[in-house]
Design a protein around this motif. Structure first.
Motif, PDB file in Angstrom:
ATOM      1  N   SER A 163       0.835  -1.215   0.000  1.00 10.10           N
ATOM      2  CA  SER A 163       0.000   0.000   0.000  1.00 10.10           C
ATOM      3  C   SER A 163       0.863   1.256   0.000  1.00 10.10           C
ATOM      4  O   SER A 163       0.569   2.226  -0.709  1.00 10.10           O
ATOM      5  N   GLY A 164       1.922   1.250   0.768  1.00 12.56           N
ATOM      6  CA  GLY A 164       2.823   2.400   0.822  1.00 12.56           C
ATOM      7  C   GLY A 164       3.492   2.664  -0.516  1.00 12.56           C
ATOM      8  O   GLY A 164       3.617   3.814  -0.954  1.00 12.56           O
ATOM      9  N   VAL A 171       2.341   1.788  -3.532  1.00 12.17           N
ATOM     10  CA  VAL A 171       1.319   2.257  -4.462  1.00 12.17           C
ATOM     11  C   VAL A 171       0.973   3.723  -4.176  1.00 12.17           C
ATOM     12  O   VAL A 171       0.871   4.547  -5.097  1.00 12.17           O
ATOM     13  N   LEU A 172       0.794   4.083  -2.906  1.00  8.75           N
ATOM     14  CA  LEU A 172       0.467   5.471  -2.546  1.00  8.75           C
ATOM     15  C   LEU A 172       1.618   6.421  -2.892  1.00  8.75           C
ATOM     16  O   LEU A 172       1.377   7.555  -3.325  1.00  8.75           O
ATOM     17  N   THR A 173       2.850   5.992  -2.728  1.00  5.10           N
ATOM     18  CA  THR A 173       4.007   6.826  -3.083  1.00  5.10           C
ATOM     19  C   THR A 173       4.032   7.089  -4.589  1.00  5.10           C
ATOM     20  O   THR A 173       4.256   8.223  -5.025  1.00  5.10           O
ATOM     21  N   LEU A 230       1.432   6.995  -6.662  1.00 12.08           N
ATOM     22  CA  LEU A 230       0.300   7.867  -6.979  1.00 12.08           C
ATOM     23  C   LEU A 230       0.559   9.316  -6.560  1.00 12.08           C
ATOM     24  O   LEU A 230       0.254  10.252  -7.302  1.00 12.08           O
ATOM     25  N   THR A 231       1.132   9.500  -5.384  1.00 11.85           N
ATOM     26  CA  THR A 231       1.428  10.851  -4.901  1.00 11.85           C
ATOM     27  C   THR A 231       2.449  11.533  -5.796  1.00 11.85           C
ATOM     28  O   THR A 231       2.299  12.711  -6.143  1.00 11.85           O
ATOM     29  N   THR A 232       3.479  10.811  -6.195  1.00  9.56           N
ATOM     30  CA  THR A 232       4.497  11.373  -7.085  1.00  9.56           C
ATOM     31  C   THR A 232       3.872  11.786  -8.414  1.00  9.56           C
ATOM     32  O   THR A 232       4.162  12.865  -8.934  1.00  9.56           O
TER      33      THR A 232
END
Length: 146
Positions: free
Chosen positions: A19-20, A22-24, A26-28
């Motif tokens: 999850s971390g 994937v979220l990193t 997406l955030t980038t």
């Protein structure tokens, strides 16, 4: 022990790690897209400023009696005629364009108003935003008295 329901600690850690990641990613991606959008908006603002400056000069010429004399001295261009109480003076100093001392726009690299004989006036303004050129080029044909 085989009747236990739930997740083990290792399974939870692996799920959080995935999850971390994937979220990193997406955030980038979102930050990248927002930066592109902000840069494009700033470029459009700079482009609009150059266009408005050109239109201001155009308006000064078009609302005149058209018996205009354009003269350039150093980094200033003077538009004078009998109908103007005071000549209009456009100056470019340190990439800032002014009209009779009042701010018009900034980020201007080149600015010229040239009179071709007595029938036309050429306006050329070149602005720069983050290395990208913004140009305004307009030819105004003057009305001639019959």
């Amino acid at each position: 022990m085989q009747d236990r329901k739930g997740f083990t600690l290792i399974e939870l850690i692996i799920a959080m790690l995935i999850s971390g990641i994937v979220l990193t990613i997406l955030t980038t991606f979102v930050i990248y897209v927002l930066n592109i959008q902000r840069n494009q908006e700033n470029f459009l603002i700079a482009q609009d400023a150059v266009r408005v400056a050109g239109l201001k000069i155009e308006k000064d010429i078009r609302t005149s009696s058209q018996s205009i004399k354009v003269s350039t001295e150093s980094n200033c261009t003077t538009i004078s005629e009998n109908d103007f109480d005071v000549p209009i003076i456009y100056c470019l100093s340190q990439n800032t364009l002014t009209r009779n001392g009042d701010f018009v726009t900034n980020n201007i690299e080149t600015f010229t108003i040239t009179q071709r004989l007595s029938d036309a006036i050429d306006i050329y303004i070149k602005g720069v935003y983050e290395g990208r050129a913004i140009e305004y080029d307009q030819k105004i044909y003057l009305r001639t008295a019959s």
